[in-house]
Scaffold this motif. Sequence first.
Motif, mmCIF file in Angstrom:
data_model
loop_
_atom_site.group_PDB
_atom_site.id
_atom_site.type_symbol
_atom_site.label_atom_id
_atom_site.label_comp_id
_atom_site.label_asym_id
_atom_site.label_seq_id
_atom_site.Cartn_x
_atom_site.Cartn_y
_atom_site.Cartn_z
ATOM 1 N N ALA A 5 -50.913 24.742 109.890
ATOM 2 C CA ALA A 5 -49.726 25.314 109.241
ATOM 3 C C ALA A 5 -48.481 24.523 109.642
ATOM 4 O O ALA A 5 -47.650 24.164 108.800
ATOM 5 N N VAL A 46 -50.622 32.440 103.118
ATOM 6 C CA VAL A 46 -52.019 32.036 103.258
ATOM 7 C C VAL A 46 -52.862 33.287 103.045
ATOM 8 O O VAL A 46 -52.603 34.330 103.648
ATOM 9 N N ILE A 47 -53.857 33.216 102.150
ATOM 10 C CA ILE A 47 -54.683 34.400 101.893
ATOM 11 C C ILE A 47 -56.055 34.299 102.544
ATOM 12 O O ILE A 47 -56.765 35.292 102.689
ATOM 13 N N ARG A 48 -56.421 33.085 102.963
ATOM 14 C CA ARG A 48 -57.775 32.881 103.460
ATOM 15 C C ARG A 48 -57.797 31.638 104.321
ATOM 16 O O ARG A 48 -57.054 30.685 104.066
ATOM 17 N N THR A 49 -58.678 31.653 105.302
ATOM 18 C CA THR A 49 -58.983 30.413 105.999
ATOM 19 C C THR A 49 -60.499 30.258 105.934
ATOM 20 O O THR A 49 -61.203 31.241 105.685
ATOM 21 N N TYR A 50 -61.003 29.066 106.099
ATOM 22 C CA TYR A 50 -62.455 28.913 106.188
ATOM 23 C C TYR A 50 -62.787 27.702 107.028
ATOM 24 O O TYR A 50 -61.908 26.937 107.423
ATOM 25 N N ALA A 51 -64.055 27.569 107.347
ATOM 26 C CA ALA A 51 -64.515 26.467 108.191
ATOM 27 C C ALA A 51 -65.884 26.018 107.714
ATOM 28 O O ALA A 51 -66.687 26.844 107.274
ATOM 29 N N LEU A 69 -56.974 26.025 105.186
ATOM 30 C CA LEU A 69 -56.237 27.217 104.771
ATOM 31 C C LEU A 69 -56.190 27.273 103.247
ATOM 32 O O LEU A 69 -56.099 26.241 102.584
ATOM 33 N N ILE A 88 -55.063 23.602 102.199
ATOM 34 C CA ILE A 88 -54.339 22.823 103.212
ATOM 35 C C ILE A 88 -55.247 22.628 104.409
ATOM 36 O O ILE A 88 -55.816 23.585 104.950
ATOM 37 N N THR A 137 -53.923 29.029 100.135
ATOM 38 C CA THR A 137 -52.715 29.815 99.848
ATOM 39 C C THR A 137 -52.926 30.688 98.626
ATOM 40 O O THR A 137 -53.867 30.508 97.861
ATOM 41 N N ILE A 156 -55.468 26.988 113.063
ATOM 42 C CA ILE A 156 -54.697 27.527 111.934
ATOM 43 C C ILE A 156 -53.214 27.250 112.134
ATOM 44 O O ILE A 156 -52.499 26.787 111.243
ATOM 45 N N ASN A 168 -63.053 30.500 112.432
ATOM 46 C CA ASN A 168 -61.731 29.883 112.465
ATOM 47 C C ASN A 168 -61.062 30.213 113.794
ATOM 48 O O ASN A 168 -61.349 31.237 114.400
#
Lengths: 94, 390
Positions: free
Chosen positions: B302, B317-322, B226, B280, B228, B298, B293
């Motif tokens: 979190a 959180v503004i973005r998630t990635y993998a 994640l 994170i 932020t 997620i 994702n």
Amino acid sequence: MKKNNVFVDEMIVCRCEDVTVGEIREAINSGIRTLDGIKRATRAGMGLCQGLTCQSLVEQILLEETGKRNSSLLNKRPPLKPTKIEILVGEKDE
Amino acid sequence: MNKNTRVTVIGGGIIGCAITYYLSKKGIDVTLIEKGEIVSGASGACQGSITTITFQSPLLEMIVESQELYQELKKKFDNDFECKKTGTLLLLDKEDQLPIVEAQADNLREKVTEVFLLNGKELRDIEPAIAKDVPGALYCPQDLTVNPIQFSLRLVNAAKEMGAKIYTYTEVENVKIQRNGNFTIVTNKGKLNSEYLINAAGAWSSIIGEMIGLKIPVIPRRGQLLVTEPIQPLIKTTLIEADYLTTAFDQYSMETSNNKRIRLGVAFTMNQFHEGNCLIGSSRDFVMYDRKNTIEAIRSIAKRSIRFIPKLKDINVIRTYAGLRPYVHDNLPILGEVPGIKGFIIATGHLGEGIMLAPITGKIISELIERNETSIPINQYSFERFNHAY
């Protein structure tokens, strides 16, 4: 192809991360041809708005520099908009 | 594309970039081929912490060497890649983890100069944001954090200046071994004739292996993180939880666990960058080449994060990635020339330690090609250990 005068090197394209036209051009000149690649190299699109503001501007610069339309958009991932961690956790105790 | 080269590196991730850099530094003719872009694989979707804190021999010594190389390169490249001595804190979740953590402290002290066991008060003197009920931590203040993307791009630029040829958007379709042992690499942009072939294709290494009839046991392991929004300084070290040490995150253990978090492969890690964003993490699962994702991971990341840093609950959180890490079932990378296939060198399987091991891998592989011997023994990483017939 006549260069668009609006895109001077000093102009800020990505307002969230302070990325200029010049930095975008440098990334393109190094061989990068996708929005995700330009994002990785310059941080344009990594900020709070996740490319909402700058994506189409970067596409225009890419077209101007390479003469080709960009074939892929910025990779979209959750969340749809900034979301508090508390909300992401949810309420159910697992 | 050039018709001939001495060394071909397949894979433009951090490992391929490091190998290409160290080879071109030695004046060796090298060509890097990448099907996407530099770091469009795992190297562009990870975290960047260079830590010894959860490792044992033989990887421990390699990471220590790599840390020194990172410092050398930081001076050389003028710190373009955000290399900082942030230190690492290995956080205890429960008191009963203490014996294993103490054992790890003793293990580390043999190779690492500064290792401290902190109680709760000492811990919160360093990081006030950590939850009050975290009983203590292991602290390695000399650990580094880097930006793997900027580092890899820097390596590639330096390699180009020293004569390396870099081809992106170029996919290897087939590899043929000629009668004289040279390789013909067939790509979508033309053919290349090469004396050496280095497989640094990360999660895709097995695909390259198949082209010459080799079963390379690397499978993709997905890791999610994640991001932020930028916030005021919240932490200054890299945080990792002791579960990385105390809980097995191999396929079998994960699948058979009663704990939902462990089934998702989630253990807490976090760092904060100078722009203010926090990364994170992180989860692990085996879904082949799926880079999406998942809401479960997620949620679990979190939830785990606020156990350790309660203030995070109000942060966005503004973005998630993998990213797809190259997983080898015995948790060691695969390094070195494959016995019986002269000139075919494997440099992959770095799992979650690719960023940590990149400089030392680059240096070792370049030594292998320059003078057929390495400054650190790499026999334990040989492909030979899989006893595959080919």
